[in-house]
Design an enzyme around this catalytic site. Sequence first.
Site, PDB file in Angstrom:
ATOM      1  N   ASP A   1       0.595  12.060  -1.697  1.00 17.79           N
ATOM      2  CA  ASP A   1       1.424  10.965  -1.690  1.00 17.79           C
ATOM      3  C   ASP A   1       0.872  10.158  -0.593  1.00 17.79           C
ATOM      4  OD1 ASP A   1       3.107   9.477  -0.770  1.00 17.79           O
ATOM      5  OD2 ASP A   1       4.295  11.072  -0.539  1.00 17.79           O
TER       6      ASP A   1
ATOM      7  N   ARG B   1       1.990   7.049   0.554  1.00 20.69           N
ATOM      8  CA  ARG B   1       3.398   6.665   1.256  1.00 20.69           C
ATOM      9  C   ARG B   1       3.441   6.386   3.006  1.00 20.69           C
ATOM     10  NH1 ARG B   1       8.987   8.669  -1.604  1.00 20.69           N
ATOM     11  NH2 ARG B   1       7.503  10.393  -2.144  1.00 20.69           N
TER      12      ARG B   1
END
Lengths: 418, 418
Positions: free
Chosen positions: B328, B330
């Site tokens: 991830d 983000r």
Amino acid sequence: MSGNRTSHIRLTSHPRTGAGVRFPVRWDAPTAQTRGPVIVSANAGADRNAIGAHGGAYSIYRALAISAGALDPAVRPELADTYPVVAIGPHPQWSTPGRIVSLDPWGARVASDFAEAMAEGVDIRPTIAVTKARIDLPEIRAGLAAGRLTVDGQVVHAAGDVAVTKVAIDPVWHLPGVASRFDVDEQQLRRTLFEQTGGMYPELVTRPDLSVFLPPIGGITVYIFGDPSRLGDPRFPLACRVHDECNGSDVFGSDICTCRPYLTHGIEECVRQAQTGGAGLIVYNRKEGRALGEVTKFLVYNARKRQPGGDQAATYFARTECVAGVQDARFQQLMPDVIHWLGVRRIDRFVSMSNMKYEALVEGGIEIGERVPIPPELVPPDAAVEIEAKKAAGYFTPEPAPSPADLQRTVGRDLTEF
Amino acid sequence: MSGNRTSHIRLTSHPRTGAGVRFPVRWDAPTAQTRGPVIVSANAGADRNAIGAHGGAYSIYRALAISAGALDPAVRPELADTYPVVAIGPHPQWSTPGRIVSLDPWGARVASDFAEAMAEGVDIRPTIAVTKARIDLPEIRAGLAAGRLTVDGQVVHAAGDVAVTKVAIDPVWHLPGVASRFDVDEQQLRRTLFEQTGGMYPELVTRPDLSVFLPPIGGITVYIFGDPSRLGDPRFPLACRVHDECNGSDVFGSDICTCRPYLTHGIEECVRQAQTGGAGLIVYNRKEGRALGEVTKFLVYNARKRQPGGDQAATYFARTECVAGVQDARFQQLMPDVIHWLGVRRIDRFVSMSNMKYEALVEGGIEIGERVPIPPELVPPDAAVEIEAKKAAGYFTPEPAPSPADLQRTVGRDLTEF
């Protein structure tokens, strides 16, 4: 040789002299091997033959991940099992000079086409990915309930979900081709790109020997309805909508424009064409707010709503130009590339009223049959201002275009009425 | 002095010595005047005090417009009538050191706060815009038909459309603050951003005196339900969903994930909270495919579907890591900034199961009351793989997290079944 593997920072690179380039790019070459791989990974070192970065703007998040210690910069993607679910091309358009200048036609196939170089350690990455999906849209369910669509078990499944093949495409620009498409001098284009972005990628100016640029702009998503092998085959009629992103409508259903209703109508047309012996195609371009961005878009909304006389169709384009300096920055000149990439030569039902899209496709050699306007009942309450202004400015419409008086009478909701 | 007004190309700029800076930025200062304007326009010449460009990636389209002769580079936006439809702040959070590091809290107010400098010809532009909209979603209409929501004529109108205030925010990074948030050295962050993007913005390295950077990444859109003045007022309970973009689900309804169903459930919760004496807030972050981009996302889908044993929840995260090098990207560390900007100190109903979002908010000092999971009936057929994998990895769930055996039993649709 690589700026990121040593403690030395090289601020900008310059053409290498002496030894030849290991992987030259011959853009319009007929095979992957003669064209050569596009190599832009930051850890490709001296093999880099393009400006920019993979993943466009997401290279910034990648850099954050590395900076935070969450990602090893030397790690390479495991591409086993990621190859396209269906083969697309190669098509003759891939090597027709000037036909495709803003994406890498070979971008989905690198793991097989350049397996040898990759096995030797060259960091080559895909710029296109092809997968499958089932999509479930309330508007398609409504079409089924109303009897406009039917379940066939192939395109539309029993629960109302629709089978698609979908493609994500990152931009890869061949700078000489992009300059030619806009009819500008390549050096001037490179310099303007560098200067007007506040100095992004000095290599645009210092590396005239590098002709490929991966800009950090959003890419394209393609949705194919029906058998993808029908695309480009004249025996199978094609319905197609080319849609430019509008988050406010596409996701949130804002009623100031026709974006989502026209998109879902386009999907319905695509489904129907796929069910009746043809195929369907949605091209979704990440160009928020006419490629001016959402901040500018919202500023324009306020200026439209507050002007004397209210939000009139008569002044629709003028308000954007006042705030942005230009009415539209989408530049459909590059848009036909993806149509050529898919091998398409004719669109039988073009679900768009945009004259700019129509003209770009026709000038690009794509034949267009019928043009399908948005059904009037799908135009949301506050969107008449936009659609009437566009019709007057050249949008396709089966009826006569609105008169100046019509435009003055078409006034949208006031800010006090929201 | 300006690189774009002469024929001389300045490849990268270096700290100016001698004369003082005309508009220094004192990031955490308590007023707009003491903070100073962020000036990044390419034609601001020597007044520029930030790295990057307005509009993020859309600066590339702006450059194309200029290159094609469609836009005069010297033109400035007419900001009359564009000002926010409601005032947001200033809040104490705006000048609390380190509270907000990735957006310009004063970015919506430049036309009034810096009117004097702008009248003198300094090119200062907004990075935030605040407008109103009516949104019409099939899922909200379904909620009305089912009696879960009611028409009140204020939040929900008779036709089923919902009144919102919405805000578009471009990223503006205070580099020392961003480095501190990630607990990394600022010089190292600047260098990694420069190198891992393939050389974007050498000023990151050559201009340590410039501490502000407008990166070409997507921004944030905020949707406010109910009276915006209720935000941050403890008398009014707040429902909030923080949503990261997923074009495939948010727009096209792909059934491999829960994104759109959870988003529309969040909107329903926001509407209900606004109708029952509170307010609602949706934060939409442009971070496609966990900020890895859509090409990577589709590659991962293929790898998931083709792996031995099929698309199992047990290997969900491993497949992303194999392809992307990281699960991830983000980085929710910057996410709370917009919540602080709105003056919010407590979220009463947090419509998200993400432990990463929850922890980032709590660490940022935001109190969270109830956590609202997605109703099980809204999880699409092929999305169980994702949601079960996430529950096992720390997602909030009222039931016990799935066991390793549960994860192995949770297998998604095969590629041959689409």
